[in-house]
Design an enzyme around this catalytic site. Sequence first.
Site, PDB file in Angstrom:
ATOM      1  N   SER A  33       8.133   4.633  -1.780  1.00 56.31           N
ATOM      2  CA  SER A  33       7.849   5.274  -0.352  1.00 56.31           C
ATOM      3  C   SER A  33       8.736   5.146   0.700  1.00 56.31           C
ATOM      4  O   SER A  33       9.777   4.414   0.566  1.00 56.31           O
ATOM      5  CB  SER A  33       6.570   4.586   0.091  1.00 56.31           C
ATOM      6  OG  SER A  33       6.055   4.850   1.196  1.00 56.31           O
ATOM      7  N   TYR A  35       1.501  -3.138   1.736  1.00 57.98           N
ATOM      8  CA  TYR A  35       1.967  -1.752   1.137  1.00 57.98           C
ATOM      9  C   TYR A  35       3.745  -1.815   1.301  1.00 57.98           C
ATOM     10  O   TYR A  35       4.580  -1.345   0.511  1.00 57.98           O
ATOM     11  CB  TYR A  35       1.315  -0.787   1.852  1.00 57.98           C
ATOM     12  CG  TYR A  35       1.738   0.547   1.065  1.00 57.98           C
ATOM     13  CD1 TYR A  35       1.016   1.080   0.000  1.00 57.98           C
ATOM     14  CD2 TYR A  35       2.875   1.270   1.595  1.00 57.98           C
ATOM     15  CE1 TYR A  35       1.228   2.456  -0.260  1.00 57.98           C
ATOM     16  CE2 TYR A  35       3.054   2.724   1.248  1.00 57.98           C
ATOM     17  CZ  TYR A  35       2.248   3.201   0.346  1.00 57.98           C
ATOM     18  OH  TYR A  35       2.587   4.328  -0.561  1.00 57.98           O
TER      19      TYR A  35
HETATM   20  P1  NAD Z   1      -3.767   8.552  -5.536  1.00 50.48           P
HETATM   21  O1  NAD Z   1      -4.523   7.900  -4.870  1.00 50.48           O
HETATM   22  O2  NAD Z   1      -3.746  10.348  -5.865  1.00 50.48           O
HETATM   23  O3  NAD Z   1      -3.057   8.023  -6.988  1.00 50.48           O
HETATM   24  C1  NAD Z   1      -2.868   6.736  -7.084  1.00 50.48           C
HETATM   25  C2  NAD Z   1      -3.199   6.649  -8.762  1.00 50.48           C
HETATM   26  O4  NAD Z   1      -3.022   5.430  -9.049  1.00 50.48           O
HETATM   27  C3  NAD Z   1      -4.417   7.325  -9.317  1.00 50.48           C
HETATM   28  O5  NAD Z   1      -4.215   8.102 -10.374  1.00 50.48           O
HETATM   29  C4  NAD Z   1      -5.212   5.839  -9.462  1.00 50.48           C
HETATM   30  O6  NAD Z   1      -6.303   6.181 -10.247  1.00 50.48           O
HETATM   31  C5  NAD Z   1      -4.273   5.146  -9.970  1.00 50.48           C
HETATM   32  N1  NAD Z   1      -4.829   3.683  -9.704  1.00 50.48           N
HETATM   33  C6  NAD Z   1      -5.271   2.896  -8.776  1.00 50.48           C
HETATM   34  N2  NAD Z   1      -5.242   1.547  -9.112  1.00 50.48           N
HETATM   35  C7  NAD Z   1      -4.665   1.566 -10.347  1.00 50.48           C
HETATM   36  C8  NAD Z   1      -5.179   0.427 -11.609  1.00 50.48           C
HETATM   37  N3  NAD Z   1      -5.381  -0.666 -10.866  1.00 50.48           N
HETATM   38  N4  NAD Z   1      -4.616   0.787 -12.596  1.00 50.48           N
HETATM   39  C9  NAD Z   1      -4.296   2.132 -13.200  1.00 50.48           C
HETATM   40  N5  NAD Z   1      -3.899   2.967 -12.245  1.00 50.48           N
HETATM   41  C10 NAD Z   1      -4.562   2.682 -10.711  1.00 50.48           C
HETATM   42  O7  NAD Z   1      -2.264   8.592  -4.507  1.00 50.48           O
HETATM   43  P2  NAD Z   1      -0.992   9.085  -4.597  1.00 50.48           P
HETATM   44  O8  NAD Z   1      -0.502   9.431  -3.117  1.00 50.48           O
HETATM   45  O9  NAD Z   1      -0.874  10.139  -5.493  1.00 50.48           O
HETATM   46  O10 NAD Z   1       0.143   7.771  -4.865  1.00 50.48           O
HETATM   47  C11 NAD Z   1       0.798   7.512  -5.926  1.00 50.48           C
HETATM   48  C12 NAD Z   1       2.000   6.884  -5.466  1.00 50.48           C
HETATM   49  O11 NAD Z   1       2.695   7.435  -4.605  1.00 50.48           O
HETATM   50  C13 NAD Z   1       1.665   5.318  -5.124  1.00 50.48           C
HETATM   51  O12 NAD Z   1       2.400   4.361  -5.613  1.00 50.48           O
HETATM   52  C14 NAD Z   1       1.881   5.612  -3.448  1.00 50.48           C
HETATM   53  O13 NAD Z   1       2.114   4.378  -2.820  1.00 50.48           O
HETATM   54  C15 NAD Z   1       3.049   6.612  -3.669  1.00 50.48           C
HETATM   55  N6  NAD Z   1       3.216   7.517  -2.486  1.00 50.48           N
HETATM   56  C16 NAD Z   1       2.269   8.248  -1.942  1.00 50.48           C
HETATM   57  C17 NAD Z   1       2.456   8.900  -0.584  1.00 50.48           C
HETATM   58  C18 NAD Z   1       1.608   9.614  -0.062  1.00 50.48           C
HETATM   59  O14 NAD Z   1       1.953  10.295   0.993  1.00 50.48           O
HETATM   60  N7  NAD Z   1       0.530  10.211  -0.824  1.00 50.48           N
HETATM   61  C19 NAD Z   1       3.758   8.628  -0.127  1.00 50.48           C
HETATM   62  C20 NAD Z   1       4.736   7.825  -0.375  1.00 50.48           C
HETATM   63  C21 NAD Z   1       4.375   7.071  -1.574  1.00 50.48           C
END
Ligand code: NAD
Length: 257
Positions: A139, A152
């Site tokens: 991130s 986080y």
């Molecule tokens: P999201 O909530 O859409 O996806 C998260 C995924 O992780 C989901 O598929 C969820 O089911 C899964 N998950 C959660 N707990 C779990 C567990 N215990 N076991 C297995 N799977 C689990 O969110 P996203 O935004 O797509 O996030 C994905 C990654 O990207 C994360 O690591 C997040 O920190 C990172 N990220 C997101 C953003 C953003 O702006 N959306 C920015 C930077 C980084």
Amino acid sequence: MSLSGKTVIITGSNSGIGLGVARELAKAGINVVLNSYTDTAEDHALAAEIAQETGVTARYIQADMSKGDECRRLIADAGGCDILVNNAGIQHVAPVEEFPAGKWDAIIAINLSSAFHTTAAAITGMREKGWGRIINIASAHGLTASPYKSAYVAAKHGIVGFTKTIGLETAQEPITCNAICPGYVLTPLVEAQIPDTMKEYDMSREDVIKNVMLERQPSKEFATTEQLGGTALYLCSDAAAQVTGTTISVDGGWTAL
Ligand code: NAD
């Protein structure tokens, strides 16, 4: 080198960025293993849909990334992989003195420790095949901080450090390990933060998006899951064979500030 026929395991990929990465890699002919902690008909239907749209083999394997043994079981049940995308992640926002200890533990387990367990379980198979790609979805918060996101930010800085270490451990092998550092991407994880932020700042949804979330994203636009999939595909390509132990920001200029 064609990526067609290789297999990717993507943790936390029944939504958001993980699913977007799965779709982009499948379009390049890469077989896909989707994962989350649930085991619903919709989860399996997502895999079937990707297989139907792209012609690759796609399956869904349930495993809870908050538990080390389940992380390792995911890799074993999939029969190993050529590409591992450590993506599963959760968020919780609170001042440190009010931060629930259980939430801290869960964020460190899912956002950081899961990558240790999956990588440890997958790397021997990559060595045997003589090729591998490990891509950690970190991130902008792996490189900078924001208040109220202590767990986080700690986990994401941790995964950047882990990425560098695995890059060094595999530096003389045809295996790379890199982290992608997205800024804000409009996924369910971000969507869930909007109502609380609206309340906290007494703002409309539009104002929260523009003036709070995208305040630090100079492009004033969300990055997309397709763009992150494209970045992952680049890291899998021959062009990126010497890119290892590093980060690629997809953050609209956030970390240039
Ligand atoms: P999201 O909530 O859409 O996806 C998260 C995924 O992780 C989901 O598929 C969820 O089911 C899964 N998950 C959660 N707990 C779990 C567990 N215990 N076991 C297995 N799977 C689990 O969110 P996203 O935004 O797509 O996030 C994905 C990654 O990207 C994360 O690591 C997040 O920190 C990172 N990220 C997101 C953003 C953003 O702006 N959306 C920015 C930077 C980084």
